[in-house]
Scaffold this motif. Structure first.
Motif, PDB file in Angstrom:
ATOM      1  N   ILE A 177       0.838  -1.209   0.000  1.00 21.33           N
ATOM      2  CA  ILE A 177       0.000   0.000   0.000  1.00 21.33           C
ATOM      3  C   ILE A 177       0.871   1.256   0.000  1.00 21.33           C
ATOM      4  O   ILE A 177       0.573   2.239  -0.697  1.00 21.33           O
ATOM      5  CB  ILE A 177      -0.940  -0.014   1.216  1.00 21.33           C
ATOM      6  CG1 ILE A 177      -1.925  -1.178   1.109  1.00 21.33           C
ATOM      7  CG2 ILE A 177      -1.691   1.304   1.330  1.00 21.33           C
ATOM      8  CD1 ILE A 177      -2.780  -1.355   2.345  1.00 21.33           C
ATOM      9  N   PHE A 178       1.957   1.226   0.774  1.00 19.41           N
ATOM     10  CA  PHE A 178       2.845   2.396   0.835  1.00 19.41           C
ATOM     11  C   PHE A 178       3.488   2.650  -0.524  1.00 19.41           C
ATOM     12  O   PHE A 178       3.558   3.804  -0.976  1.00 19.41           O
ATOM     13  CB  PHE A 178       3.926   2.160   1.894  1.00 19.41           C
ATOM     14  CG  PHE A 178       4.815   3.346   2.110  1.00 19.41           C
ATOM     15  CD1 PHE A 178       4.437   4.382   2.953  1.00 19.41           C
ATOM     16  CD2 PHE A 178       6.056   3.432   1.476  1.00 19.41           C
ATOM     17  CE1 PHE A 178       5.259   5.482   3.142  1.00 19.41           C
ATOM     18  CE2 PHE A 178       6.880   4.517   1.660  1.00 19.41           C
ATOM     19  CZ  PHE A 178       6.485   5.549   2.496  1.00 19.41           C
ATOM     20  N   TYR A 179       3.966   1.600  -1.197  1.00 18.27           N
ATOM     21  CA  TYR A 179       4.525   1.762  -2.536  1.00 18.27           C
ATOM     22  C   TYR A 179       3.496   2.377  -3.478  1.00 18.27           C
ATOM     23  O   TYR A 179       3.808   3.276  -4.267  1.00 18.27           O
ATOM     24  CB  TYR A 179       4.973   0.403  -3.091  1.00 18.27           C
ATOM     25  CG  TYR A 179       6.324  -0.058  -2.591  1.00 18.27           C
ATOM     26  CD1 TYR A 179       7.350   0.844  -2.351  1.00 18.27           C
ATOM     27  CD2 TYR A 179       6.584  -1.413  -2.370  1.00 18.27           C
ATOM     28  CE1 TYR A 179       8.592   0.425  -1.908  1.00 18.27           C
ATOM     29  CE2 TYR A 179       7.820  -1.844  -1.915  1.00 18.27           C
ATOM     30  CZ  TYR A 179       8.816  -0.921  -1.682  1.00 18.27           C
ATOM     31  OH  TYR A 179      10.038  -1.343  -1.234  1.00 18.27           O
ATOM     32  N   PHE A 180       2.277   1.867  -3.394  1.00 15.99           N
ATOM     33  CA  PHE A 180       1.218   2.356  -4.289  1.00 15.99           C
ATOM     34  C   PHE A 180       0.929   3.831  -4.050  1.00 15.99           C
ATOM     35  O   PHE A 180       0.867   4.630  -5.000  1.00 15.99           O
ATOM     36  CB  PHE A 180      -0.041   1.514  -4.078  1.00 15.99           C
ATOM     37  CG  PHE A 180      -1.284   2.142  -4.618  1.00 15.99           C
ATOM     38  CD1 PHE A 180      -1.446   2.329  -5.987  1.00 15.99           C
ATOM     39  CD2 PHE A 180      -2.299   2.547  -3.764  1.00 15.99           C
ATOM     40  CE1 PHE A 180      -2.594   2.924  -6.485  1.00 15.99           C
ATOM     41  CE2 PHE A 180      -3.444   3.137  -4.256  1.00 15.99           C
ATOM     42  CZ  PHE A 180      -3.594   3.327  -5.626  1.00 15.99           C
ATOM     43  N   LEU A 181       0.763   4.219  -2.790  1.00 13.68           N
ATOM     44  CA  LEU A 181       0.402   5.611  -2.490  1.00 13.68           C
ATOM     45  C   LEU A 181       1.534   6.589  -2.792  1.00 13.68           C
ATOM     46  O   LEU A 181       1.295   7.726  -3.209  1.00 13.68           O
ATOM     47  CB  LEU A 181      -0.011   5.732  -1.024  1.00 13.68           C
ATOM     48  CG  LEU A 181      -1.321   5.044  -0.629  1.00 13.68           C
ATOM     49  CD1 LEU A 181      -1.565   5.170   0.859  1.00 13.68           C
ATOM     50  CD2 LEU A 181      -2.498   5.628  -1.408  1.00 13.68           C
TER      51      LEU A 181
ATOM     52  N   PHE B  32      -1.248  -3.753  -6.354  1.00 14.25           N
ATOM     53  CA  PHE B  32      -0.391  -4.123  -7.479  1.00 14.25           C
ATOM     54  C   PHE B  32      -1.046  -3.760  -8.812  1.00 14.25           C
ATOM     55  O   PHE B  32      -0.400  -3.173  -9.694  1.00 14.25           O
ATOM     56  CB  PHE B  32      -0.095  -5.621  -7.420  1.00 14.25           C
ATOM     57  CG  PHE B  32       0.517  -6.184  -8.674  1.00 14.25           C
ATOM     58  CD1 PHE B  32       1.837  -5.921  -8.992  1.00 14.25           C
ATOM     59  CD2 PHE B  32      -0.246  -6.969  -9.528  1.00 14.25           C
ATOM     60  CE1 PHE B  32       2.402  -6.439 -10.140  1.00 14.25           C
ATOM     61  CE2 PHE B  32       0.312  -7.495 -10.678  1.00 14.25           C
ATOM     62  CZ  PHE B  32       1.641  -7.221 -10.988  1.00 14.25           C
ATOM     63  N   LEU B  33      -2.329  -4.070  -8.967  1.00 16.61           N
ATOM     64  CA  LEU B  33      -3.024  -3.778 -10.220  1.00 16.61           C
ATOM     65  C   LEU B  33      -3.125  -2.275 -10.459  1.00 16.61           C
ATOM     66  O   LEU B  33      -2.946  -1.801 -11.593  1.00 16.61           O
ATOM     67  CB  LEU B  33      -4.414  -4.413 -10.195  1.00 16.61           C
ATOM     68  CG  LEU B  33      -4.444  -5.953 -10.163  1.00 16.61           C
ATOM     69  CD1 LEU B  33      -5.877  -6.456 -10.048  1.00 16.61           C
ATOM     70  CD2 LEU B  33      -3.761  -6.539 -11.392  1.00 16.61           C
TER      71      LEU B  33
ATOM     72  N   SER C 169      -1.091   2.694 -13.097  1.00 19.63           N
ATOM     73  CA  SER C 169      -0.388   3.968 -13.024  1.00 19.63           C
ATOM     74  C   SER C 169       0.869   3.952 -13.894  1.00 19.63           C
ATOM     75  O   SER C 169       1.178   4.940 -14.578  1.00 19.63           O
ATOM     76  CB  SER C 169      -0.029   4.275 -11.569  1.00 19.63           C
ATOM     77  OG  SER C 169       0.746   5.454 -11.473  1.00 19.63           O
ATOM     78  N   LEU C 170       1.594   2.843 -13.876  1.00 18.73           N
ATOM     79  CA  LEU C 170       2.794   2.719 -14.706  1.00 18.73           C
ATOM     80  C   LEU C 170       2.437   2.796 -16.180  1.00 18.73           C
ATOM     81  O   LEU C 170       3.124   3.481 -16.965  1.00 18.73           O
ATOM     82  CB  LEU C 170       3.499   1.397 -14.396  1.00 18.73           C
ATOM     83  CG  LEU C 170       4.705   1.046 -15.286  1.00 18.73           C
ATOM     84  CD1 LEU C 170       5.802   2.089 -15.152  1.00 18.73           C
ATOM     85  CD2 LEU C 170       5.237  -0.344 -14.928  1.00 18.73           C
TER      86      LEU C 170
ATOM     87  N   ALA D  88       8.939  -5.472  -6.536  1.00 20.76           N
ATOM     88  CA  ALA D  88       8.867  -5.851  -5.127  1.00 20.76           C
ATOM     89  C   ALA D  88       7.505  -6.442  -4.774  1.00 20.76           C
ATOM     90  O   ALA D  88       7.415  -7.469  -4.087  1.00 20.76           O
ATOM     91  CB  ALA D  88       9.176  -4.641  -4.242  1.00 20.76           C
ATOM     92  N   VAL D  89       6.438  -5.796  -5.256  1.00 21.28           N
ATOM     93  CA  VAL D  89       5.093  -6.286  -4.951  1.00 21.28           C
ATOM     94  C   VAL D  89       4.819  -7.600  -5.682  1.00 21.28           C
ATOM     95  O   VAL D  89       4.206  -8.522  -5.122  1.00 21.28           O
ATOM     96  CB  VAL D  89       4.036  -5.224  -5.312  1.00 21.28           C
ATOM     97  CG1 VAL D  89       2.629  -5.750  -5.045  1.00 21.28           C
ATOM     98  CG2 VAL D  89       4.275  -3.951  -4.521  1.00 21.28           C
ATOM     99  N   THR D  90       5.271  -7.704  -6.939  1.00 22.11           N
ATOM    100  CA  THR D  90       5.068  -8.940  -7.699  1.00 22.11           C
ATOM    101  C   THR D  90       5.747 -10.116  -7.024  1.00 22.11           C
ATOM    102  O   THR D  90       5.166 -11.208  -6.907  1.00 22.11           O
ATOM    103  CB  THR D  90       5.601  -8.774  -9.135  1.00 22.11           C
ATOM    104  OG1 THR D  90       4.964  -7.661  -9.760  1.00 22.11           O
ATOM    105  CG2 THR D  90       5.339 -10.028  -9.956  1.00 22.11           C
TER     106      THR D  90
END
Length: 324
Positions: A105-109, A201-202, A207-208, A236-238
């Motif tokens: 979640i932190f990576y995503f935000l 992740f999705l 976003s990418l 990392a998430v994958t």
């Protein structure tokens, strides 16, 4: 099991355990030293340190359970001692999964680019909320673990090891439905943070894709820092999602051996696979984190330099000395 099989499995367990302890201890040590030097800790370092501590605890519990099963099988017939191990395994298991979800979640935000008001509000508040979220994960894991551990009766652990030696078939069948419902509920609860990580992740992939498309339209090079940050976070998430699937299946095998004939071998093989997730993912986190990667390279350089300095000295000692 034969002696050779036991020795091989225990050797594999020791190797995976050593890798996991070294990787997670390195993450915790680097972040704690940086915390002491700067007298503050960043949100990402706090999450990684909490995750490392939970994984070290989980690795110790899994290895302890594996050692008891192989070296002291009679303890499996005693409910009290094994109930304690069950509780801490459940607790550290949920802690690891929830802390890893916090990392996703932190990576995503922090990395994703969306302009929705709710996303922007969460992005702005996430740093201050991380300590409270981690404490909430700890409280939730304790709350989840206690009821399941209390419901695990002595008969389960007797059936795991002693059902071949004793006539416990009838007793095992009586508790089969209760045990199955407990384990199904426990594993379904573990899927909740996994689903949150999958959604993060999705959205990160979305976003990418949007950011890459925007760069192509603007004829900007692919060495954009935002794209590189997206890619590192996605890797990392994958890796966590893939390793978690393997860990989840192994956890099912290890804890559902109640229904299998060759329970001892099934438990050990399941625990060997379960050791892979907290061990390998720590190495991936070190490689994907800039500070940890630089710290690991410094350590490797110092080790290499020390070996190079010791080599001429060892050669000198190995040379035969003439008569004085």
């Amino acid at each position: 099991m034969t002696g050779k099989v036991e020795d091989t499995l225990m050797l594999l367990a020791a190797g995976e355990f050593s890798l996991g302890i070294l990787g997670n201890a390195f993450i915790g040590l680097v972040n704690c030293v940086d915390w002491i030097k700067n007298r503050k800790i960043t949100s990402i370092d706090l999450i990684l340190t909490s995750l490392a501590i939970s994984r070290i605890s989980l690795l110790c519990i899994i290895l302890l359970d594996c050692l008891i099963l192989v070296l002291y099988p009679d303890i499996y017939a005693v409910g009290k001692q094994m109930r304690i191990i069950d509780y801490f395994w459940t607790l550290t298991n949920h802690l690891m999964v929830w802390f890893a979800t916090c990392l996703s979640i932190f990576y995503f935000l922090k990395i994703a680019n969306f302009f929705h008001p709710l996303f922007l509000w969460m992005k702005w508040r996430i740093d201050g909320a991380i300590p409270k979220i981690l404490l909430g994960c700890l409280a939730l894991s304790v709350f989840i673990s206690l009821p399941f551990t209390k419901n695990l009766g002595d008969d389960f652990r007797r059936c795991v090891k002693a059902k071949v030696k004793m006539n416990l078939t009838l007793r095992c069948r009586v508790n089969k439905t209760q045990y199955a419902s407990i384990k199904i509920g426990l594993n379904l609860l573990t899927l909740l943070p996994f689903s949150v990580s999958l959604i993060s992740f999705l959205l990160l992939i979305l976003s990418l894709w949007r950011h890459t498309r925007r760069m192509q339209l603007n004829a900007t090079g692919y060495r954009d820092p935002s794209i590189e940050a997206h890619v590192r976070a996605t890797r990392a998430v994958t890796s966590f999602l893939l390793l978690f699937i393997a860990y989840y299946l192994a956890y099912l095998v290890a804890t559902s051996s109640y229904f299998m004939a060759e329970t001892e071998l099934a438990v050990i093989v399941g625990e060997l696979i379960a050791l892979i997730c907290p061990s390998v993912h720590s190495v991936i986190l070190i490689l994907e984190n800039k500070k940890l990667r630089k710290a690991s390279l410094r350590v490797l350089w110092k080790v290499k330099s020390s070996c190079c300095h010791l080599l001429p000295y060892e050669k000198q000692l190995a040379q035969p000395h003439g008569p004085s």
